[in-house]
Design a protein around this motif. Structure first.
Motif, PDB file in Angstrom:
ATOM      1  N   PRO A  84       0.814  -1.222   0.000  1.00  0.00           N
ATOM      2  CA  PRO A  84       0.000   0.000   0.000  1.00  0.00           C
ATOM      3  C   PRO A  84       0.848   1.273   0.000  1.00  0.00           C
ATOM      4  CG  PRO A  84      -0.305  -1.250   2.032  1.00  0.00           C
ATOM      5  CD  PRO A  84       0.471  -2.097   1.116  1.00  0.00           C
ATOM      6  N   SER A  85       2.026   1.216   0.642  1.00  0.00           N
ATOM      7  CA  SER A  85       2.919   2.376   0.639  1.00  0.00           C
ATOM      8  C   SER A  85       3.272   2.750  -0.788  1.00  0.00           C
ATOM      9  CB  SER A  85       4.211   2.060   1.395  1.00  0.00           C
ATOM     10  OG  SER A  85       4.244   2.749   2.599  1.00  0.00           O
ATOM     11  N   GLY A  86       3.646   1.735  -1.579  1.00  0.00           N
ATOM     12  CA  GLY A  86       4.017   1.967  -2.972  1.00  0.00           C
ATOM     13  C   GLY A  86       2.859   2.535  -3.772  1.00  0.00           C
ATOM     14  N   ILE A  87       1.670   1.929  -3.568  1.00  0.00           N
ATOM     15  CA  ILE A  87       0.495   2.388  -4.317  1.00  0.00           C
ATOM     16  C   ILE A  87       0.183   3.844  -3.986  1.00  0.00           C
ATOM     17  CG2 ILE A  87      -1.992   2.064  -4.589  1.00  0.00           C
ATOM     18  CD1 ILE A  87      -1.511  -0.929  -4.053  1.00  0.00           C
ATOM     19  N   LEU A  88       0.219   4.160  -2.675  1.00  0.00           N
ATOM     20  CA  LEU A  88      -0.099   5.520  -2.254  1.00  0.00           C
ATOM     21  C   LEU A  88       0.878   6.530  -2.830  1.00  0.00           C
ATOM     22  CD1 LEU A  88      -1.177   5.221   1.491  1.00  0.00           C
ATOM     23  CD2 LEU A  88      -2.565   5.959  -0.447  1.00  0.00           C
ATOM     24  N   SER A  89       2.195   6.190  -2.767  1.00  0.00           N
ATOM     25  CA  SER A  89       3.147   7.198  -3.251  1.00  0.00           C
ATOM     26  C   SER A  89       3.055   7.346  -4.768  1.00  0.00           C
ATOM     27  CB  SER A  89       4.573   6.905  -2.786  1.00  0.00           C
ATOM     28  OG  SER A  89       4.963   5.629  -3.157  1.00  0.00           O
ATOM     29  N   ASP A  90       2.786   6.232  -5.477  1.00  0.00           N
ATOM     30  CA  ASP A  90       2.526   6.355  -6.920  1.00  0.00           C
ATOM     31  C   ASP A  90       1.394   7.340  -7.181  1.00  0.00           C
ATOM     32  OD1 ASP A  90       4.459   4.662  -7.615  1.00  0.00           O
ATOM     33  OD2 ASP A  90       3.171   2.920  -8.035  1.00  0.00           O
ATOM     34  N   LEU A  91       0.327   7.141  -6.409  1.00  0.00           N
ATOM     35  CA  LEU A  91      -0.850   7.975  -6.578  1.00  0.00           C
ATOM     36  C   LEU A  91      -0.531   9.446  -6.326  1.00  0.00           C
ATOM     37  CD1 LEU A  91      -4.061   7.902  -6.835  1.00  0.00           C
ATOM     38  CD2 LEU A  91      -4.029   8.032  -4.335  1.00  0.00           C
ATOM     39  N   PHE A  92       0.093   9.700  -5.158  1.00  0.00           N
ATOM     40  CA  PHE A  92       0.337  11.090  -4.781  1.00  0.00           C
ATOM     41  C   PHE A  92       1.312  11.791  -5.719  1.00  0.00           C
ATOM     42  CE2 PHE A  92      -1.039   9.722  -0.410  1.00  0.00           C
ATOM     43  CZ  PHE A  92      -2.207  10.452  -0.464  1.00  0.00           C
ATOM     44  N   PHE A  93       2.336  11.054  -6.171  1.00  0.00           N
ATOM     45  CA  PHE A  93       3.306  11.729  -7.020  1.00  0.00           C
ATOM     46  C   PHE A  93       2.815  11.841  -8.455  1.00  0.00           C
ATOM     47  CE2 PHE A  93       5.692  10.710  -3.244  1.00  0.00           C
ATOM     48  CZ  PHE A  93       6.160  11.966  -2.956  1.00  0.00           C
ATOM     49  N   GLY A  94       1.850  10.971  -8.798  1.00  0.00           N
ATOM     50  CA  GLY A  94       1.144  11.178 -10.058  1.00  0.00           C
ATOM     51  C   GLY A  94       0.376  12.488 -10.011  1.00  0.00           C
ATOM     52  N   ILE A  95      -0.300  12.702  -8.884  1.00  0.00           N
ATOM     53  CA  ILE A  95      -1.056  13.942  -8.712  1.00  0.00           C
ATOM     54  C   ILE A  95      -0.104  15.142  -8.705  1.00  0.00           C
ATOM     55  CG2 ILE A  95      -2.525  15.246  -7.120  1.00  0.00           C
ATOM     56  CD1 ILE A  95      -3.713  12.589  -6.207  1.00  0.00           C
ATOM     57  N   GLU A  96       1.075  14.946  -8.104  1.00  0.00           N
ATOM     58  CA  GLU A  96       2.023  16.067  -8.046  1.00  0.00           C
ATOM     59  C   GLU A  96       2.407  16.535  -9.450  1.00  0.00           C
ATOM     60  OE1 GLU A  96       5.662  15.688  -5.619  1.00  0.00           O
ATOM     61  OE2 GLU A  96       6.538  17.109  -7.019  1.00  0.00           O
ATOM     62  N   ASP A  97       2.673  15.542 -10.323  1.00  0.00           N
ATOM     63  CA  ASP A  97       3.028  15.909 -11.689  1.00  0.00           C
ATOM     64  C   ASP A  97       1.935  16.748 -12.334  1.00  0.00           C
ATOM     65  OD1 ASP A  97       5.337  14.566 -11.372  1.00  0.00           O
ATOM     66  OD2 ASP A  97       4.681  12.723 -12.375  1.00  0.00           O
ATOM     67  N   LYS A  98       0.691  16.301 -12.141  1.00  0.00           N
ATOM     68  CA  LYS A  98      -0.437  17.016 -12.730  1.00  0.00           C
ATOM     69  C   LYS A  98      -0.557  18.420 -12.142  1.00  0.00           C
ATOM     70  CE  LYS A  98      -3.123  13.388 -14.653  1.00  0.00           C
ATOM     71  NZ  LYS A  98      -2.649  12.144 -13.959  1.00  0.00           N
ATOM     72  N   LEU A  99      -0.396  18.489 -10.789  1.00  0.00           N
ATOM     73  CA  LEU A  99      -0.491  19.785 -10.120  1.00  0.00           C
ATOM     74  C   LEU A  99       0.598  20.723 -10.629  1.00  0.00           C
ATOM     75  CD1 LEU A  99      -1.257  19.031  -6.352  1.00  0.00           C
ATOM     76  CD2 LEU A  99      -2.696  20.261  -7.984  1.00  0.00           C
ATOM     77  N   SER A 100       1.813  20.182 -10.756  1.00  0.00           N
ATOM     78  CA  SER A 100       2.938  20.990 -11.238  1.00  0.00           C
ATOM     79  C   SER A 100       2.622  21.569 -12.612  1.00  0.00           C
ATOM     80  CB  SER A 100       4.206  20.147 -11.353  1.00  0.00           C
ATOM     81  OG  SER A 100       4.680  19.841 -10.076  1.00  0.00           O
ATOM     82  N   ALA A 101       2.148  20.683 -13.485  1.00  0.00           N
ATOM     83  CA  ALA A 101       1.819  21.125 -14.840  1.00  0.00           C
ATOM     84  C   ALA A 101       0.767  22.220 -14.790  1.00  0.00           C
ATOM     85  CB  ALA A 101       1.321  19.937 -15.663  1.00  0.00           C
ATOM     86  N   LEU A 102      -0.236  21.998 -13.944  1.00  0.00           N
ATOM     87  CA  LEU A 102      -1.335  22.951 -13.809  1.00  0.00           C
ATOM     88  C   LEU A 102      -0.820  24.318 -13.358  1.00  0.00           C
ATOM     89  CD1 LEU A 102      -4.463  22.453 -14.084  1.00  0.00           C
ATOM     90  CD2 LEU A 102      -4.511  22.580 -11.575  1.00  0.00           C
ATOM     91  N   VAL A 103      -0.035  24.296 -12.297  1.00  0.00           N
ATOM     92  CA  VAL A 103       0.473  25.542 -11.719  1.00  0.00           C
ATOM     93  C   VAL A 103       1.371  26.279 -12.710  1.00  0.00           C
ATOM     94  CG1 VAL A 103       2.036  26.469  -9.961  1.00  0.00           C
ATOM     95  CG2 VAL A 103       0.283  24.813  -9.326  1.00  0.00           C
ATOM     96  N   LEU A 104       2.260  25.538 -13.365  1.00  0.00           N
ATOM     97  CA  LEU A 104       3.208  26.193 -14.277  1.00  0.00           C
ATOM     98  C   LEU A 104       2.499  26.707 -15.531  1.00  0.00           C
ATOM     99  CD1 LEU A 104       6.274  23.826 -13.829  1.00  0.00           C
ATOM    100  CD2 LEU A 104       5.902  26.109 -12.855  1.00  0.00           C
ATOM    101  N   ASN A 105       1.533  25.938 -16.029  1.00  0.00           N
ATOM    102  CA  ASN A 105       0.776  26.379 -17.198  1.00  0.00           C
ATOM    103  C   ASN A 105      -0.065  27.608 -16.896  1.00  0.00           C
ATOM    104  OD1 ASN A 105       1.793  24.464 -18.836  1.00  0.00           O
ATOM    105  ND2 ASN A 105       0.098  23.004 -18.547  1.00  0.00           N
ATOM    106  N   ALA A 106      -0.509  27.705 -15.651  1.00  0.00           N
ATOM    107  CA  ALA A 106      -1.337  28.844 -15.276  1.00  0.00           C
ATOM    108  C   ALA A 106      -0.505  30.115 -15.168  1.00  0.00           C
ATOM    109  CB  ALA A 106      -2.044  28.571 -13.958  1.00  0.00           C
ATOM    110  N   GLY A 107       0.784  29.990 -15.374  1.00  0.00           N
ATOM    111  CA  GLY A 107       1.648  31.160 -15.364  1.00  0.00           C
ATOM    112  C   GLY A 107       1.972  31.664 -13.964  1.00  0.00           C
TER     113      GLY A 107
END
Lengths: 457, 247
Positions: A84-107
């Motif tokens: 479950p540790s692996g699954i959770l961190s996969d999930l959260f860091f997947g979200i991080e990538d998306k959040l990063s893209a979102l924040v940077l694209n938003a200027g």
């Protein structure tokens, strides 16, 4: 009303001890008679409870069974937490990538991204994925043992050892409480009547790893002692490492208790009776629900509320420069020589210092601090956390000393406040801070130096 | 049920020793031997999650909560578990002082049906302090499992007190308990406690002391118990009275 209360009963010549004896005798006789009158017993064939008790508390089998039970709990925790540790961190860091893209694209500016995504969010993600699974497994299992009635039997087993160290057998119960929370453990020392022994129990309660430190111990053990860095994944080794830590904690408790009762708090152990309660069938469903809500979520929430701001502060400290070095690097460099001598490094020691309010946040702070020093690794599993530590020069000795320091160092802020309140003395509160810290520094120093001199690292 | 929010972390610093109650809110005290399920009864009645666990001495903080029954709100105080009220320890003192000086409307003594005799020792001591109490005989399921049967009616008759059998963890018998509490608060359910008779020497001393105490401090307190404490040389009680009634 110029009458003295003492005058009223002056003339009566019943000595107090004889009086009490007579009263107690009458009460007992009454109770016995009443009970005899209203109870109907059926003859039992086999008394299983008694047979089980003989097995669990016999001098021969008591200790091995105790270690075995503890072992099973930790093995299940460690073996079960990996996936479950692996699954959770996969999930959260997947979200991080998306959040990063979102924040940077938003200027939005880079510092915003750094502060909130790399700072606050990443720390939170780590806290949840590293700490949640072991806690969600460990707490219900431990609570089941408590509900079953096993803890007083542990106290019974260890009583003789504690007596030998000049302290009270009930201290074991306060230690069991400490497994949950040292502040609660300190409060529970009230069950010890003798002030001397109560104080010893208060001062040593910290040597039992609490809710906040278990996840740290388990995570480090999983990475270095058993899991990720060894080719053959060995859950067994990690389990042994965690049990070893608990045994070291108990040994420290005994030795420090012995030391205290020979020096500052001299005296002989008082006698007491310990009731061994009947075994009760635990309410499994309720235990699981409650220990998840009351302990797991509670600890996690506490860690998160402190970890998020800590993440921001650390990100700032790592990115605000005075001259050529960041504040973070400067602080770590300042602590480094001393930290190295006791087998840690400047960052680890800093994490422990910043972790005073709550032990839960030591590991998150450390990860944050390492991540912010530029050594960016894609953190998507617990193995990667091990690699992060390796990149910062960790060896098995660093891991061992970190675990030992975590186990033995000063209690958290809440516990210290509780000790101050219970002892009503600044002197004893200071002692409660300095005594374990001295022990932690000494032990880590000796271990680190011995290992280095022998050339084992 | 393990540690809970209320019993760990920063919350342990928040102690609530003062009973905050509206004047209309009847105060119900929960007393009993350690490990008889007092906290389980407390949780079942109040719906709170006080730390429960199968070991004696776990409730060191005094817990409080409320419950409603038939439109009346009651305040419930969970006292530390004790084997006696002879005040050998801090917990015994807390429990004793609360029952005597705190003057709760009803004291519910929670007992373990599997070892009735030991629980009765405490029962007879509480009886000495207050007549307003109910015996809640808990863990009836375990007694049954151990093949121990108790004649509830006969016990109630011998004590002169209502006895309510319960299995608190399965919430059995709790409505009966609430009904009894409500009845006692309203004054409809009364008791005729059958107190322990001591040696002739002690009873004579009590007969001598009670009227004299009454002339000094009136009938506000239970004088028989006070006399017993004076004979016992209970310094704390003596000092308390000395401070309040001398000169």
């Amino acid at each position: 009303m110029a009458m003295n209360i003492k005058d009223i009963y002056k003339g009566l010549d019943i000595p107090a001890d004889i009086f009490r004896d007579k009263v107690v005798k009458s009460i007992y006789a009454h109770a016995e008679e009443t009970a005899k009158d209203v109870i109907i017993r059926e003859n039992k064939r086999v008394d299983w409870d008694k047979k089980l008790d003989d097995f669990l508390t016999s001098p021969l089998t008591g200790f091995p069974v105790m270690l075995l039970l503890l072992g099973i709990i930790f093995w299940l925790t460690i073996a079960g937490a990996n996936v479950p540790s692996g699954i959770l961190s996969d999930l959260f860091f997947g979200i991080e990538d998306k959040l990063s893209a979102l924040v940077l694209n938003a200027g939005l500016p880079a510092w915003f991204h750094g502060l909130f995504i790399q700072g606050a969010y990443r720390t939170l993600a780590w806290v949840v994925s590293v700490m949640l699974p072991p806690m969600a497994i460990f707490f219900p299992l431990f609570t089941l043992l408590e509900d079953l009635g096993y803890l007083p039997r542990v106290a019974f087993n260890l009583d003789r050892v504690f007596k030998a160290c000049g302290t009270h057998g009930k201290q074991v119960l306060t230690m069991c409480m400490g497994f949950g929370c040292n502040a609660a453990g300190v409060i529970s020392c009230r069950i010890i009547d003798s002030p001397r022994e109560k104080l010893i129990a208060v001062l040593t309660n910290n040597f039992v790893p609490c809710n906040g430190r278990f996840p740290t111990l388990i995570a480090i053990a999983m990475i270095f002692m058993g899991g990720a860095l060894v080719l053959e994944k060995s859950t067994m080794l990690a389990t042994i490492a965690v049990i070893g830590m608990i045994l070291i904690g108990i040994t420290a408790t005994l030795l420090v208790s012995l030391f205290l009762s020979k020096t500052l708090l001299r005296g002989i152990p008082s006698t007491f009776t310990l009731e061994i309660p009947p075994f009760r069938k635990p309410q499994v469903g309720k235990v699981i629900v409650r220990s998840i809500f009351d302990r797991t979520i509670f600890v996690l929430f506490r860690a998160m509320t402190v970890a998020a701001p800590a993440g921001i502060i650390i990100w700032l400290a790592a990115n605000v420069y005075v001259g050529n070095t960041s504040i973070l690097a400067a602080a770590a460099a300042f602590l480094d020589p001393f930290a190295r001598a006791i087998g840690l490094d400047g960052f680890i020691l800093m994490a422990f210092i910043l972790g005073l309010p709550a032990n839960e946040i030591v590991l998150p702070i450390l990860i944050m601090a390492y991540l912010s020093t530029g050594a960016m690794v894609e953190l998507d599993s617990i193995e990667e956390m091990g690699n992060l530590f390796l990149n910062h020069g960790w060896t098995w000795l660093t891991a061992l000393c970190t675990m030992l320091f975590s186990l033995l160092h000063y209690p958290c802020g809440t516990t210290l406040l509780t000790i101050a309140k219970e002892t009503k003395s600044i002197k004893w509160t200071l002692t409660a801070f300095l005594l374990p810290t001295t022990v932690a520094v000494l032990v880590c120093f000796c271990v680190a130096q011995t290992v280095r001199i022998l050339g084992l690292v | 049920m393990g540690l809970t929010n209320q019993s760990s972390g920063i919350n342990v610093l928040r102690e609530r020793f003062n009973v905050k109650s509206n004047l209309e809110q009847p105060v119900i005290a929960l007393a009993g031997n350690p490990n008889t399920g007092k906290s389980t009864v407390f949780n079942a009645l109040t719906g709170l999650n006080q730390h429960t666990g199968n070991w004696p001495g776990k409730t060191v903080l005094q817990a409080q909560g409320t419950f409603s029954y038939k439109g009346v709100e009651y305040r419930l105080v969970d006292l530390p578990g004790t084997y006696s009220l002879l005040a050998n320890s801090a917990e015994e003192e807390v429990a004793r002082d609360f029952i005597y000086f705190g003057n709760p409307d009803v004291t519910v003594v929670v007992g373990d049906a599997t070892c009735l005799e030991r629980n009765l020792n405490l029962v007879y001591q509480i009886m000495e302090i207050t007549p307003k109490w109910i015996f809640c005989l808990n863990l009836m399921d375990e007694a049954k499992r151990k093949k121990v049967y108790i004649n509830i009616e006969k016990l109630s008759e011998k004590l002169g007190i209502p006895v309510i059998p319960t299995v608190a963890r399965k919430e059995e018998g709790l409505t009966d308990l609430k009904e009894a509490i409500a009845g006692m608060v309203r004054g409809e359910l009364t008791t005729r406690p059958r107190l322990v008779r001591y040696d002739r020497e002690i009873e004579e001393a009590l007969d001598y002391l009670v009227p004299r105490l009454s002339s000094v401090i009136g009938e506000r307190y239970n004088l028989r118990w006070l006399a017993l404490k004076l004979l016992d040389g209970d310094q704390q009680i003596i000092n308390h009275l000395q401070a309040q009634f001398s000169n």
